[in-house]
Design a protein around this motif. Sequence first.
Motif, mmCIF file in Angstrom:
data_model
loop_
_atom_site.group_PDB
_atom_site.id
_atom_site.type_symbol
_atom_site.label_atom_id
_atom_site.label_comp_id
_atom_site.label_asym_id
_atom_site.label_seq_id
_atom_site.Cartn_x
_atom_site.Cartn_y
_atom_site.Cartn_z
ATOM 1 N N LEU A 284 0.830 -1.206 0.000
ATOM 2 C CA LEU A 284 0.000 0.000 0.000
ATOM 3 C C LEU A 284 0.863 1.253 0.000
ATOM 4 C CD1 LEU A 284 -2.858 1.200 0.179
ATOM 5 C CD2 LEU A 284 -2.664 1.035 2.676
ATOM 6 N N TYR A 285 1.942 1.224 0.751
ATOM 7 C CA TYR A 285 2.887 2.349 0.789
ATOM 8 C C TYR A 285 3.394 2.664 -0.620
ATOM 9 C CZ TYR A 285 7.353 4.752 1.417
ATOM 10 O OH TYR A 285 8.393 5.639 1.305
ATOM 11 N N HIS A 286 3.849 1.641 -1.336
ATOM 12 C CA HIS A 286 4.411 1.880 -2.663
ATOM 13 C C HIS A 286 3.343 2.332 -3.653
ATOM 14 C CE1 HIS A 286 8.641 0.829 -2.164
ATOM 15 N NE2 HIS A 286 8.242 -0.076 -1.291
ATOM 16 N N GLU A 287 2.123 1.847 -3.518
ATOM 17 C CA GLU A 287 1.028 2.347 -4.351
ATOM 18 C C GLU A 287 0.844 3.854 -4.151
ATOM 19 O OE1 GLU A 287 -2.699 0.399 -3.707
ATOM 20 O OE2 GLU A 287 -1.790 -1.591 -3.653
ATOM 21 N N THR A 288 0.778 4.251 -2.886
ATOM 22 C CA THR A 288 0.536 5.660 -2.544
ATOM 23 C C THR A 288 1.647 6.550 -3.079
ATOM 24 O OG1 THR A 288 -0.628 4.992 -0.527
ATOM 25 C CG2 THR A 288 0.165 7.269 -0.639
ATOM 26 N N PHE B 65 6.696 -5.674 -5.503
ATOM 27 C CA PHE B 65 7.514 -5.869 -6.703
ATOM 28 C C PHE B 65 6.640 -5.832 -7.947
ATOM 29 C CE2 PHE B 65 8.953 -8.693 -10.049
ATOM 30 C CZ PHE B 65 10.269 -8.331 -10.252
ATOM 31 N N TYR B 66 5.466 -6.460 -7.857
ATOM 32 C CA TYR B 66 4.605 -6.591 -9.030
ATOM 33 C C TYR B 66 3.904 -5.283 -9.378
ATOM 34 C CZ TYR B 66 5.575 -11.530 -8.650
ATOM 35 O OH TYR B 66 6.222 -12.748 -8.597
ATOM 36 N N LEU B 67 3.793 -4.359 -8.420
ATOM 37 C CA LEU B 67 3.280 -3.032 -8.753
ATOM 38 C C LEU B 67 4.238 -2.353 -9.725
ATOM 39 C CD1 LEU B 67 1.311 -0.609 -8.181
ATOM 40 C CD2 LEU B 67 3.001 0.114 -6.481
ATOM 41 N N TYR C 166 -2.466 -6.826 -9.206
ATOM 42 C CA TYR C 166 -1.604 -5.944 -9.991
ATOM 43 C C TYR C 166 -1.456 -6.562 -11.377
ATOM 44 C CZ TYR C 166 -0.083 -3.886 -5.513
ATOM 45 O OH TYR C 166 -0.038 -3.275 -4.285
ATOM 46 N N SER C 167 -1.597 -5.739 -12.409
ATOM 47 C CA SER C 167 -1.454 -6.263 -13.769
ATOM 48 C C SER C 167 -1.211 -5.113 -14.731
ATOM 49 C CB SER C 167 -2.722 -7.022 -14.189
ATOM 50 O OG SER C 167 -2.612 -7.475 -15.537
ATOM 51 N N ASN C 168 -0.497 -5.420 -15.823
ATOM 52 C CA ASN C 168 -0.316 -4.442 -16.896
ATOM 53 C C ASN C 168 -1.266 -4.722 -18.058
ATOM 54 O OD1 ASN C 168 0.975 -6.772 -17.672
ATOM 55 N ND2 ASN C 168 2.989 -5.840 -17.969
ATOM 56 N N CYS C 169 -2.277 -5.535 -17.804
ATOM 57 C CA CYS C 169 -3.363 -5.738 -18.773
ATOM 58 C C CYS C 169 -4.463 -4.704 -18.518
ATOM 59 C CB CYS C 169 -3.933 -7.151 -18.644
ATOM 60 S SG CYS C 169 -2.726 -8.463 -18.979
ATOM 61 N N ASN C 170 -5.282 -4.471 -19.522
ATOM 62 C CA ASN C 170 -6.340 -3.477 -19.371
ATOM 63 C C ASN C 170 -7.557 -4.026 -18.639
ATOM 64 O OD1 ASN C 170 -4.905 -1.483 -20.811
ATOM 65 N ND2 ASN C 170 -5.587 -2.356 -22.757
ATOM 66 N N GLU C 171 -7.732 -5.334 -18.703
ATOM 67 C CA GLU C 171 -8.926 -5.951 -18.135
ATOM 68 C C GLU C 171 -8.543 -7.235 -17.417
ATOM 69 O OE1 GLU C 171 -12.847 -6.053 -20.389
ATOM 70 O OE2 GLU C 171 -12.275 -8.178 -20.470
ATOM 71 N N ILE D 265 -3.925 -1.269 -10.894
ATOM 72 C CA ILE D 265 -4.409 -1.863 -9.651
ATOM 73 C C ILE D 265 -5.889 -2.198 -9.814
ATOM 74 C CG2 ILE D 265 -4.703 -1.541 -7.164
ATOM 75 C CD1 ILE D 265 -2.551 0.697 -7.387
ATOM 76 N N PHE D 266 -6.240 -3.451 -9.604
ATOM 77 C CA PHE D 266 -7.617 -3.923 -9.740
ATOM 78 C C PHE D 266 -8.075 -4.425 -8.371
ATOM 79 C CE2 PHE D 266 -5.349 -4.341 -13.659
ATOM 80 C CZ PHE D 266 -6.236 -4.079 -14.692
ATOM 81 N N VAL D 267 -9.136 -3.835 -7.820
ATOM 82 C CA VAL D 267 -9.619 -4.235 -6.503
ATOM 83 C C VAL D 267 -11.041 -4.775 -6.628
ATOM 84 C CG1 VAL D 267 -10.090 -3.523 -4.139
ATOM 85 C CG2 VAL D 267 -8.178 -2.495 -5.387
#
Length: 409
Positions: A149-153, A205-207, A238-243, A262-264
């Motif tokens: 969460l820290y790295h996302e922010t 890492f995956y972010l 976490y993904s670099n895909c659009n969907e 980021i997909f939640v």
Amino acid sequence: MSKTELEGINAKQQIVELIRQNFNHPSILFWGIQNEIQISGERPELRKLVNELNELTKKEDPTRLTTMANVMFVEDEDDYNYVTDTIGYNKYFGWYNGEAGDFAGWLDGFHKKNPTVKLAISEYGAEGILQYHSSEPKIKDYSEEYHALYHETVWKIFEKRPFLWATYAWNMFDFGANIRDEGGVQGRNNKGLITYDRKIKKDAFYLYKAHWSDEKFVHITGKRFVDRTDDTIDIKVYSNCNEVNLSVNGGETTTLTSEDKIFVFENISLKEGINEVKVFAKDGNISLQDVAMFNKVDNPNESYFTPEEEGGFVANWFDMPELGDVEMEELVITDDVYSTRCTVGELFKNEETKAIVTTYLGNVEEHPMFDMMQGFTIDAMSQIASDQFSEKMLYTLNKKLSQIKKSEQ
């Protein structure tokens, strides 16, 4: 520069040798002058040396830029920020002090005060230990969830500020640090995106992979957070895909799109016992998948909790007493008295002020970092260990220290 040799002869020799040995390497863009040299306190001879090292570097190689990394408590308007062509700050909002979101205000304020300074964040990070997990991550819980969460922010703050010439996550790997004792782990700094043995990639890492890699993937976060007590949980991917598509226990598929990688999937119900969660994505004709298993249990898994040590989670700082009810009043502190603006070294030269410091901070002379601490002011240390140096603690120290005049020896 040592305590007795104040000209920096060795440092100057090293910078000359470094440049002459590596001058022809095309990958070198900058020459680094110093890293956190201010940690030893305010010393005029250090300021002089930093300027001389920059001049010497420019003389040896006028074609490349110079840079340096300031310790976190160097003031925004400090002259250090104008010595080299570019500057970096090692800042740890959201770990050692403040919250991760504080980066936004500080960056904008610094840039407004210093619009011509070429600024980088040369270190930022938080500790994340694979063993620890939380559905409500918070600062200093050492959980893998807070680490992510820290790295996302921080990422979202940095990407909106193009005036930054670089940002450097600290660190790629957990690494050995003999004097550290944090989160129940001795001798290791756990800020890495990958574990000490280079074998396990933490969720964070995956972010970065989602933002920086062209290799398409999907990654469910929190897979090591297996035992869950909540009836419903959020599942983050976490993904670099659009969907991305999600299915729980072979049931109906839910689809999400995202522009921030980021997909939640919110409020996903768990049945008693083992739950299988799958996520899917497509890259042309290639199908991508990740799987996680969550175990719905009645009682929390105690091994997920960071062991709280007496005096806080960080065992290698100070053993401070409980202050109880302290009524704070306005203090007027003049330059002729001691205060938390003084360095530890200065306070320890006076027996009365030394006694006050040891009363509240313990026997710091036996601390493995005592030599380095002597150059710190108490105020500077409070920025690094803000969870221990409360307002009441700083007030109490100042109230007692300011009763002693500096002329009294």
